[in-house]
Design a protein around this motif. Structure first.
Motif, PDB file in Angstrom:
ATOM      1  N   VAL A 134      41.052  46.293  35.134  1.00 34.40           N
ATOM      2  CA  VAL A 134      40.277  45.225  35.759  1.00 34.40           C
ATOM      3  C   VAL A 134      40.722  43.897  35.155  1.00 34.40           C
ATOM      4  N   LYS A 135      41.140  42.979  36.016  1.00 36.05           N
ATOM      5  CA  LYS A 135      41.596  41.670  35.567  1.00 36.05           C
ATOM      6  C   LYS A 135      40.570  40.601  35.964  1.00 36.05           C
ATOM      7  N   LYS A 137      40.669  38.135  37.895  1.00 35.58           N
ATOM      8  CA  LYS A 137      40.621  37.840  39.328  1.00 35.58           C
ATOM      9  C   LYS A 137      39.771  38.844  40.095  1.00 35.58           C
ATOM     10  N   HIS A 138      39.594  40.043  39.538  1.00 38.03           N
ATOM     11  CA  HIS A 138      38.792  41.066  40.198  1.00 38.03           C
ATOM     12  C   HIS A 138      37.295  40.842  40.032  1.00 38.03           C
ATOM     13  N   VAL A 142      31.667  38.983  43.447  1.00 36.79           N
ATOM     14  CA  VAL A 142      31.268  40.382  43.430  1.00 36.79           C
ATOM     15  C   VAL A 142      29.750  40.488  43.261  1.00 36.79           C
ATOM     16  N   SER A 163      32.053  43.441  48.180  1.00 34.86           N
ATOM     17  CA  SER A 163      32.832  43.555  46.950  1.00 34.86           C
ATOM     18  C   SER A 163      31.898  43.901  45.796  1.00 34.86           C
ATOM     19  N   PHE A 165      31.172  45.461  41.693  1.00 42.75           N
ATOM     20  CA  PHE A 165      31.564  45.804  40.326  1.00 42.75           C
ATOM     21  C   PHE A 165      30.390  46.495  39.668  1.00 42.75           C
ATOM     22  N   ARG A 170      35.903  48.222  40.031  1.00 39.61           N
ATOM     23  CA  ARG A 170      35.858  47.200  41.066  1.00 39.61           C
ATOM     24  C   ARG A 170      36.303  47.849  42.372  1.00 39.61           C
ATOM     25  N   GLU A 172      35.809  47.816  47.005  1.00 34.76           N
ATOM     26  CA  GLU A 172      35.361  47.134  48.216  1.00 34.76           C
ATOM     27  C   GLU A 172      34.939  48.166  49.246  1.00 34.76           C
ATOM     28  N   VAL A 202      39.815  49.054  43.894  1.00 37.26           N
ATOM     29  CA  VAL A 202      40.641  47.894  43.570  1.00 37.26           C
ATOM     30  C   VAL A 202      41.141  47.958  42.130  1.00 37.26           C
ATOM     31  N   ALA A 203      40.242  48.243  41.192  1.00 35.50           N
ATOM     32  CA  ALA A 203      40.600  48.297  39.771  1.00 35.50           C
ATOM     33  C   ALA A 203      39.519  49.069  39.017  1.00 35.50           C
TER      34      ALA A 203
END
Length: 259
Positions: A134-135, A137-138, A142, A163, A165, A170, A172, A202-203
């Motif tokens: 998870v970065k 940007k993620h 959210v 979106s 978390f 993370r 969608e 996503v992550a």
């Protein structure tokens, strides 16, 4: 992985908050039955309180064991937030997860739809090479998994992407209309709208995980929503979640009644 899905997706079937314009405090309860391949495995009780433009949701889910598939899973969740411009905005989210001897506590703090802090206890330690990190940007734009499936009224509430978390992952949920059908339960009788949901990790997950890939490639994930007139929202009343080992069904046996 089935346990992780019960943790994240089962929580999505929640009755949530009301507009800040409501003058009176609101206290409601929704009860869901979770079944796996036709066998009841859990009850989930969601209590929602709305007061002074703020909302709180606390929930308890306890699943009975079925052989080696589920082992006395217990989930407790608490979410707090604000109602701004007709939409919920998460502030604090906590999830306590127990699966037999396995224990994880997740917590996340949000501000202006951004995650400002998240913790997992005990620390999971170094991740495998196939872990998708998870970065920063993620963690923008959210919402927590409990608040995620609150849909404001419109001609097509399903035309949206949510979106999420949950403190670790993370993801969608890409939604599209799937028609409508009659639905009745304690507290509601009328029509429910169906949303076909595409699960998109996503992550914060293991790449090439067979269960995640199965769900991500499925076209069978559908969530049905009913309109709560007092709260002025569409909230989930039923969901069919395809898993590689069977199907998880969530059904509202009590919908948005005072507690």
């Amino acid at each position: 992985m089935a346990a992780k899905l019960l943790q994240s997706l089962g929580l999505a079937a929640a009755l949530l908050a009301a507009p800040a314009a409501q003058a009176e405090d609101i206290k409601q309860q929704t009860v869901y039955t979770l079944s796996f391949s036709g066998i009841k495995i859990a009850d989930a009780v969601f209590n929602t309180t709305v007061a002074d433009g703020k909302y709180n949701i606390n929930a308890d889910i306890e699943a009975a064991g079925i052989g080696n598939l589920f082992t006395s899973i217990a989930v407790k969740v608490d979410a707090d937030g604000l109602w701004k411009n007709g939409k919920p905005e998460t502030r604090e989210f906590q999830l306590i997860y127990r699966d037999g001897d396995y224990a994880r506590d997740y917590a996340a703090t949000f501000s202006n739809k951004r995650v400002t802090k998240s913790t997992i206890e005990p620390d999971p330690g170094p991740r495998a090479d196939n872990w998708v990190e998870v970065k920063p940007k993620h963690l923008r734009n959210v919402i927590d998994p409990v608040t995620a499936l609150l849909l404001p009224p419109s001609n097509n509430p399903c035309a949206t992407t949510v979106s999420i978390f949950d403190g670790e992952t993370r993801l969608e949920l890409e939604m599209a209309s799937a028609g409508s059908r009659p639905f009745s339960t304690k507290g509601f009788s009328g029509r429910a709208i169906g949303c076909a949901v595409r699960f998109k990790p996503v992550a914060g997950y293991e790449r090439k995980d067979e269960d995640i890939e199965y769900l991500a490639n499925s076209r069978e994930l559908v969530v049905w929503f009913a309109y709560n007139e007092e709260l002025n929202v569409f909230a989930p009343v039923m969901a069919h979640i395809p898993l590689k080992i069977g199907r998880l069904t969530i059904y509202a046996s009590k919908f948005g009644l005072p507690r």
